[in-house]
Write a protein that holds these residues in place. Structure first.
Motif, PDB file in Angstrom:
ATOM      1  N   ALA A   9       1.017  -2.099   0.281  1.00 16.91           N
ATOM      2  CA  ALA A   9       1.397  -3.475  -0.014  1.00 16.91           C
ATOM      3  C   ALA A   9       2.552  -3.845   0.904  1.00 16.91           C
ATOM      4  O   ALA A   9       3.323  -2.988   1.325  1.00 16.91           O
ATOM      5  CB  ALA A   9       1.810  -3.631  -1.473  1.00 16.91           C
ATOM      6  N   ALA A  35      -2.083  -6.747   0.272  1.00 16.48           N
ATOM      7  CA  ALA A  35      -2.273  -5.342  -0.082  1.00 16.48           C
ATOM      8  C   ALA A  35      -3.732  -4.961   0.078  1.00 16.48           C
ATOM      9  O   ALA A  35      -4.613  -5.818   0.065  1.00 16.48           O
ATOM     10  CB  ALA A  35      -1.821  -5.099  -1.522  1.00 16.48           C
ATOM     11  N   ARG A  82       0.371   3.207  -4.663  1.00 17.40           N
ATOM     12  CA  ARG A  82       0.634   2.009  -3.859  1.00 17.40           C
ATOM     13  C   ARG A  82       1.907   2.231  -3.068  1.00 17.40           C
ATOM     14  O   ARG A  82       2.999   2.339  -3.636  1.00 17.40           O
ATOM     15  CB  ARG A  82       0.789   0.801  -4.780  1.00 17.40           C
ATOM     16  CG  ARG A  82       0.918  -0.501  -4.040  1.00 17.40           C
ATOM     17  CD  ARG A  82       1.085  -1.639  -5.030  1.00 17.40           C
ATOM     18  NE  ARG A  82       0.514  -2.857  -4.513  1.00 17.40           N
ATOM     19  CZ  ARG A  82       0.976  -4.061  -4.809  1.00 17.40           C
ATOM     20  NH1 ARG A  82       1.988  -4.210  -5.628  1.00 17.40           N
ATOM     21  NH2 ARG A  82       0.402  -5.118  -4.313  1.00 17.40           N
ATOM     22  N   CYS A  84       4.563   0.721  -0.876  1.00 21.81           N
ATOM     23  CA  CYS A  84       5.043  -0.649  -0.690  1.00 21.81           C
ATOM     24  C   CYS A  84       6.081  -0.689   0.438  1.00 21.81           C
ATOM     25  O   CYS A  84       7.104  -0.009   0.383  1.00 21.81           O
ATOM     26  CB  CYS A  84       5.659  -1.149  -1.983  1.00 21.81           C
ATOM     27  SG  CYS A  84       6.171  -2.863  -1.905  1.00 21.81           S
ATOM     28  N   THR A 127       6.684  -4.406  -8.454  1.00 26.18           N
ATOM     29  CA  THR A 127       7.193  -4.649  -7.099  1.00 26.18           C
ATOM     30  C   THR A 127       8.139  -5.841  -7.101  1.00 26.18           C
ATOM     31  O   THR A 127       9.206  -5.812  -6.476  1.00 26.18           O
ATOM     32  CB  THR A 127       6.025  -4.892  -6.127  1.00 26.18           C
ATOM     33  OG1 THR A 127       5.155  -3.762  -6.157  1.00 26.18           O
ATOM     34  CG2 THR A 127       6.520  -5.103  -4.711  1.00 26.18           C
TER      35      THR A 127
END
Length: 151
Positions: A9, A35, A82, A84, A127
């Motif tokens: 992401a 993402a 994920r 980020c 996030t």
């Protein structure tokens, strides 16, 4: 054996606005950071830059690593990782977006954090909660290794 789904992401913040994408997920109109899944043979930074370009039309420069988020889907049991990244949007190269994306917009971070938009997932929400105060780590924490045939 179930393998985790690896996604990246991209968090682009500019003047208290975050670059977000509007999409339909399971019939629900929602918002997410740019993402997507890492493709075979693709490194994480290249995947993040590709996803940002495909979903927003922006060429981005990755400036740091925010966090690694994990989650397990309540229904399927699928494990998600994920990665980020923080990035700076350099220039808009295209108006054509990935077919799954309805639009890409700069949305007010305070409105996003105040739940004024339907977010795609808890990973997206976390996030946002971590922004903009999350420590940003250097991307050189990621080491590229060629494993060859023996791992």
């Amino acid at each position: 054996m179930s393998y985790p789904h690896l996604t990246v992401a991209v968090v682009c913040l500019q003047d208290n606005k975050m670059l977000m994408v509007n999409e339909i997920d399971n019939g629900i109109n929602c918002w997410n950071q740019p993402a997507g899944h890492v493709e075979d043979g693709e490194d994480l930074i290249a995947a993040a830059q590709r996803e940002a370009l495909e979903e927003t039309g922006y060429k981005v420069e990755i400036t740091g690593l925010q966090a690694i988020y994990q989650g397990i889907h309540g229904t399927s049991g699928t494990h998600y990782l994920r990665i980020c990244f923080h990035a700076v949007a350099l220039e808009r190269l295209s108006e054509t977006l990935d077919p799954d994306i309805l639009s890409a917009q700069w949305l007010d971070l305070d409105d996003l954090q105040a739940n004024k938009y339907q977010l795609r997932s808890e990973l997206t929400r976390q996030t946002l909660e971590d922004c903009p105060d999350a420590p940003i780590y250097p991307v050189n924490l990621i080491h590229d290794l060629y494993l060859g045939d023996h791992q």
